[in-house]
Design an enzyme around this catalytic site. Sequence first.
Site, PDB file in Angstrom:
ATOM      1  N   ALA A 131      14.592 -30.251  16.268  1.00 44.36           N
ATOM      2  CA  ALA A 131      15.712 -29.314  16.385  1.00 44.36           C
ATOM      3  C   ALA A 131      15.169 -27.907  16.577  1.00 44.36           C
ATOM      4  O   ALA A 131      14.735 -27.539  17.662  1.00 44.36           O
ATOM      5  CB  ALA A 131      16.604 -29.416  15.150  1.00 44.36           C
ATOM      6  N   ARG A 132      15.137 -27.145  15.499  1.00 35.15           N
ATOM      7  CA  ARG A 132      14.509 -25.830  15.447  1.00 35.15           C
ATOM      8  C   ARG A 132      13.838 -25.707  14.092  1.00 35.15           C
ATOM      9  O   ARG A 132      14.281 -26.289  13.106  1.00 35.15           O
ATOM     10  CB  ARG A 132      15.534 -24.696  15.642  1.00 35.15           C
ATOM     11  CG  ARG A 132      16.053 -24.538  17.062  1.00 35.15           C
ATOM     12  CD  ARG A 132      14.959 -24.055  18.003  1.00 35.15           C
ATOM     13  NE  ARG A 132      15.436 -23.809  19.364  1.00 35.15           N
ATOM     14  CZ  ARG A 132      15.409 -24.715  20.330  1.00 35.15           C
ATOM     15  NH1 ARG A 132      14.961 -25.938  20.075  1.00 35.15           N
ATOM     16  NH2 ARG A 132      15.838 -24.414  21.543  1.00 35.15           N
ATOM     17  N   GLU A 141       7.000 -19.850  14.262  1.00 34.78           N
ATOM     18  CA  GLU A 141       6.510 -20.495  15.463  1.00 34.78           C
ATOM     19  C   GLU A 141       6.059 -19.429  16.455  1.00 34.78           C
ATOM     20  O   GLU A 141       6.843 -18.519  16.754  1.00 34.78           O
ATOM     21  CB  GLU A 141       7.624 -21.336  16.076  1.00 34.78           C
ATOM     22  CG  GLU A 141       7.172 -22.249  17.195  1.00 34.78           C
ATOM     23  CD  GLU A 141       8.281 -23.184  17.671  1.00 34.78           C
ATOM     24  OE1 GLU A 141       8.608 -23.120  18.883  1.00 34.78           O
ATOM     25  OE2 GLU A 141       8.816 -23.942  16.843  1.00 34.78           O
ATOM     26  N   HIS A 172       5.800 -27.514  19.930  1.00 36.11           N
ATOM     27  CA  HIS A 172       7.098 -27.461  20.639  1.00 36.11           C
ATOM     28  C   HIS A 172       6.949 -28.137  21.998  1.00 36.11           C
ATOM     29  O   HIS A 172       7.354 -27.597  23.032  1.00 36.11           O
ATOM     30  CB  HIS A 172       7.561 -26.010  20.799  1.00 36.11           C
ATOM     31  CG  HIS A 172       9.055 -25.875  20.844  1.00 36.11           C
ATOM     32  ND1 HIS A 172       9.736 -24.863  20.237  1.00 36.11           N
ATOM     33  CD2 HIS A 172      10.012 -26.648  21.434  1.00 36.11           C
ATOM     34  CE1 HIS A 172      11.028 -24.992  20.443  1.00 36.11           C
ATOM     35  NE2 HIS A 172      11.224 -26.072  21.174  1.00 36.11           N
ATOM     36  N   ASP A 176       7.781 -30.950  15.641  1.00 38.00           N
ATOM     37  CA  ASP A 176       7.536 -30.363  16.960  1.00 38.00           C
ATOM     38  C   ASP A 176       7.943 -28.900  16.972  1.00 38.00           C
ATOM     39  O   ASP A 176       7.589 -28.166  17.881  1.00 38.00           O
ATOM     40  CB  ASP A 176       8.313 -31.127  18.039  1.00 38.00           C
ATOM     41  CG  ASP A 176       7.929 -30.674  19.442  1.00 38.00           C
ATOM     42  OD1 ASP A 176       6.718 -30.721  19.760  1.00 38.00           O
ATOM     43  OD2 ASP A 176       8.819 -30.264  20.201  1.00 38.00           O
TER      44      ASP A 176
END
Length: 316
Positions: free
Chosen positions: A232-233, A262, A281, A257
Amino acid sequence: MSEPKIAVLRQKIHGLSAVDYAAALRDRLPDAEVTIARTPAEEQQLLESAPIVTGFSMSTEEVEAAANMDLFACVYAGVGHLDLDAFEANGTAVTNASGVHGPNISEYVLGSILSFVRGFKRAWRQEDRNEWRSYPARELQGSTVTVVGLGAIGQAVVDRLDPFGVDTIGVRYTPEKGGPTDEVLGFDEIHDALARTDYLVLACPLTEETEGLIDSEALLTLPTDAFMVNIARGGVVDTDDLVSAMQANRIAGAALDVTDPEPLPNDHPLWDLDTVSITPHNAGHTPDYYERLADILATNVDRYRHGETDFENRVI
């Protein structure tokens, strides 16, 4: 209506060149004028004249200067980085790339879960040491997978889980809409879902409601042998709470991921946890990305030609 001019912004998406995107558009729209500017000055001129623009982002100033722009086709599913008020004030419709990521990201999710189930990460560590030693593994069949977010990606994940004989729970904003899972719950019932979860997949957008959704309380609610995948985030998970939970073995593992922050700093404690797998990501990367984007925009160009405004994936 004459063939519209389509401006492709000079922006790399997932490491792929916009030239490839333009080529895919030309294949589908041979009569349209698909143009990529060579310089910033040329791009500005193009933006001022093209009725259709596609790319990752446009600044508020660029939107205001694009007097002839009727449609902006964003090449990301999320549009939180855009000034939508500026597009609306300009009379410009905005579409997104929802659905493009379904096949590739759902494969990432399945790969992460199966890697955990069969203990591949441990096997790879032993292989690096030339070590032949048996280790315990699990089966996916008969387990319960909870998918938070039943958009295009969440639904694609559920579709690919079907042959594995698992029970599925979906969690979404509007449970009354139902979904492909065996059971659909609202966010107010997420802890009921977490308590029954063997594998948790986060596939929801980052909003005020989902920010920090997976916090210490949620991680305590999950069974200690549960495994989590976040595509997702990063902000959907409270990173400090996750680190604490992993260090205390309160859940069995996680595949991330996306992270918060980030990029993840190279001295962050998440890197040092054997039970955590981290990718940069990368789940959305696929050579077919622009092909799927071009399919969406080609459909919308055809509607534009006919004076229609019910564009596929229209946001505003």
